[in-house]
Design a protein around this motif. Structure first.
Motif, short mmCIF file in Angstrom:
data_model
loop_
_atom_site.label_atom_id
_atom_site.label_comp_id
_atom_site.label_asym_id
_atom_site.label_seq_id
_atom_site.Cartn_x
_atom_site.Cartn_y
_atom_site.Cartn_z
N ALA A 10 0.83 -1.21 0.00
CA ALA A 10 0.00 0.00 0.00
C ALA A 10 0.86 1.26 0.00
O ALA A 10 1.98 1.27 0.51
CB ALA A 10 -0.91 0.00 1.22
N ASP A 11 0.31 2.34 -0.54
CA ASP A 11 0.95 3.64 -0.51
C ASP A 11 1.03 4.13 0.94
O ASP A 11 0.38 3.57 1.83
CB ASP A 11 0.16 4.63 -1.37
CG ASP A 11 0.95 5.88 -1.72
OD1 ASP A 11 2.16 5.97 -1.40
OD2 ASP A 11 0.36 6.78 -2.33
N PHE A 12 1.81 5.16 1.19
CA PHE A 12 1.91 5.74 2.52
C PHE A 12 1.52 7.20 2.47
O PHE A 12 1.56 7.84 1.42
CB PHE A 12 3.32 5.58 3.10
CG PHE A 12 4.44 6.07 2.20
CD1 PHE A 12 4.81 7.40 2.20
CD2 PHE A 12 5.09 5.20 1.36
CE1 PHE A 12 5.82 7.86 1.37
CE2 PHE A 12 6.13 5.63 0.52
CZ PHE A 12 6.49 6.97 0.53
N ASP A 13 1.13 7.73 3.61
CA ASP A 13 0.73 9.13 3.76
C ASP A 13 1.86 9.87 4.46
O ASP A 13 2.10 9.66 5.65
CB ASP A 13 -0.57 9.19 4.58
CG ASP A 13 -1.08 10.60 4.80
OD1 ASP A 13 -0.27 11.55 4.92
OD2 ASP A 13 -2.30 10.76 4.89
N GLY A 36 11.20 8.66 -2.44
CA GLY A 36 11.60 8.22 -3.77
C GLY A 36 10.38 7.79 -4.56
O GLY A 36 9.46 7.20 -4.01
N THR A 37 10.37 8.12 -5.85
CA THR A 37 9.23 7.79 -6.71
C THR A 37 9.70 7.07 -7.97
O THR A 37 10.88 7.14 -8.34
CB THR A 37 8.45 9.07 -7.13
OG1 THR A 37 9.33 9.92 -7.86
CG2 THR A 37 7.91 9.82 -5.92
N VAL A 38 8.77 6.40 -8.62
CA VAL A 38 9.07 5.70 -9.88
C VAL A 38 9.15 6.75 -10.98
O VAL A 38 8.19 7.49 -11.22
CB VAL A 38 7.97 4.66 -10.21
CG1 VAL A 38 8.30 3.97 -11.55
CG2 VAL A 38 7.82 3.65 -9.09
N GLY A 91 5.38 7.44 -11.28
CA GLY A 91 4.83 8.47 -10.40
C GLY A 91 4.49 7.96 -9.01
O GLY A 91 4.34 8.76 -8.08
N ASP A 92 4.37 6.65 -8.82
CA ASP A 92 4.07 6.11 -7.50
C ASP A 92 5.23 6.34 -6.54
O ASP A 92 6.40 6.34 -6.94
CB ASP A 92 3.80 4.60 -7.57
CG ASP A 92 2.43 4.24 -8.11
OD1 ASP A 92 1.60 5.14 -8.31
OD2 ASP A 92 2.19 3.03 -8.34
N ARG A 93 4.91 6.49 -5.27
CA ARG A 93 5.94 6.56 -4.24
C ARG A 93 6.48 5.15 -3.99
O ARG A 93 5.72 4.20 -3.91
CB ARG A 93 5.37 7.14 -2.95
CG ARG A 93 5.07 8.62 -3.04
CD ARG A 93 4.59 9.15 -1.71
NE ARG A 93 3.19 8.82 -1.51
CZ ARG A 93 2.22 9.73 -1.48
NH1 ARG A 93 2.49 11.00 -1.60
NH2 ARG A 93 0.97 9.36 -1.30
N ILE A 94 7.81 5.08 -3.83
CA ILE A 94 8.46 3.80 -3.55
C ILE A 94 8.90 3.74 -2.09
O ILE A 94 8.68 2.74 -1.42
CB ILE A 94 9.73 3.60 -4.41
CG1 ILE A 94 9.41 3.71 -5.89
CG2 ILE A 94 10.40 2.28 -4.08
CD1 ILE A 94 10.66 3.78 -6.76
N VAL A 95 9.57 4.78 -1.63
CA VAL A 95 10.23 4.72 -0.33
C VAL A 95 10.12 6.05 0.41
O VAL A 95 10.12 7.12 -0.21
CB VAL A 95 11.73 4.32 -0.50
CG1 VAL A 95 12.48 5.35 -1.30
CG2 VAL A 95 12.40 4.06 0.84
N LEU A 96 10.02 5.92 1.72
CA LEU A 96 10.10 7.07 2.62
C LEU A 96 11.20 6.80 3.63
O LEU A 96 11.23 5.72 4.25
CB LEU A 96 8.78 7.27 3.37
CG LEU A 96 8.85 8.19 4.61
CD1 LEU A 96 9.13 9.63 4.20
CD2 LEU A 96 7.59 8.09 5.43
N VAL A 97 12.11 7.75 3.78
CA VAL A 97 13.07 7.75 4.87
C VAL A 97 12.81 9.05 5.63
O VAL A 97 12.83 10.13 5.04
CB VAL A 97 14.52 7.69 4.36
CG1 VAL A 97 15.50 7.83 5.52
CG2 VAL A 97 14.78 6.41 3.60
#
Length: 157
Positions: A10-13, A36-38, A91-97
């Motif tokens: 799932a995507d994150f907020d 990071g995004t695609v 355009g999808d989000r891949i990663v959050l740090v």
């Protein structure tokens, strides 16, 4: 407190993630984030989709160890990594740090350290879909060089 690592389809907020990290911690003076995004191109070719695979259990443990190292190196209050797996569109989000600390310089450094470490040491496999077909994405020498500046030899590329 929110878990430090999440591997999910799932995507994150972003706002919710940051709010959860700073909740109840009045000592937080800075929050640094990287998302990071695609992208639609890689190595000169169009990219239409990306699929990420991981090794369950091993991936989470590797990222936890990365966060432990960041906590040892930097005066940070908390860190969170959310990494998506499965099929992703451009355009999808891949990663959050995300990193919290009392001061911005430390938050920026720790966030960059974690992202450099994540790119080379976390057990993820990426497959791009291009007009020519699908291909696995190899480790990059530039990613190993980024990690080396922190005194860590990756040896992946």
């Amino acid at each position: 407190m929110t878990a430090r690592v999440a591997i999910q389809q799932a995507d994150f907020d972003l706002g919710a993630e940051v709010d959860a990290m700073r909740a109840g911690d009045a000592g937080v003076g800075a929050i640094a984030t990287f998302v990071g995004t695609v992208r639609d191109r890689n190595d000169g070719s169009a990219v239409t989709a990306l699929e990420l695979e991981h090794y369950p259990g091993m991936t989470e443990a590797a990222i936890e160890a990365m966060i432990d190292e960041a906590m040892r190196r930097f005066d940070i209050r908390a860190a969170r990594v959310v990494h998506r797996v499965g099929p992703l569109a451009v355009g999808d989000r891949i990663v959050l740090v995300a990193v919290t600390s009392a001061h911005r310089a430390v938050a920026f450094q720790a966030c960059e350290f974690l992202m450099d470490y994540l790119k080379t040491q976390a057990p993820f496999w990426k497959k791009e879909t291009t007009p020519e077909g699908s291909r696995w994405v190899d480790a990059r020498v530039a990613d190993d060089a980024a990690l080396a500046r922190w005194g860590i030899a990756a040896g992946n590329a």
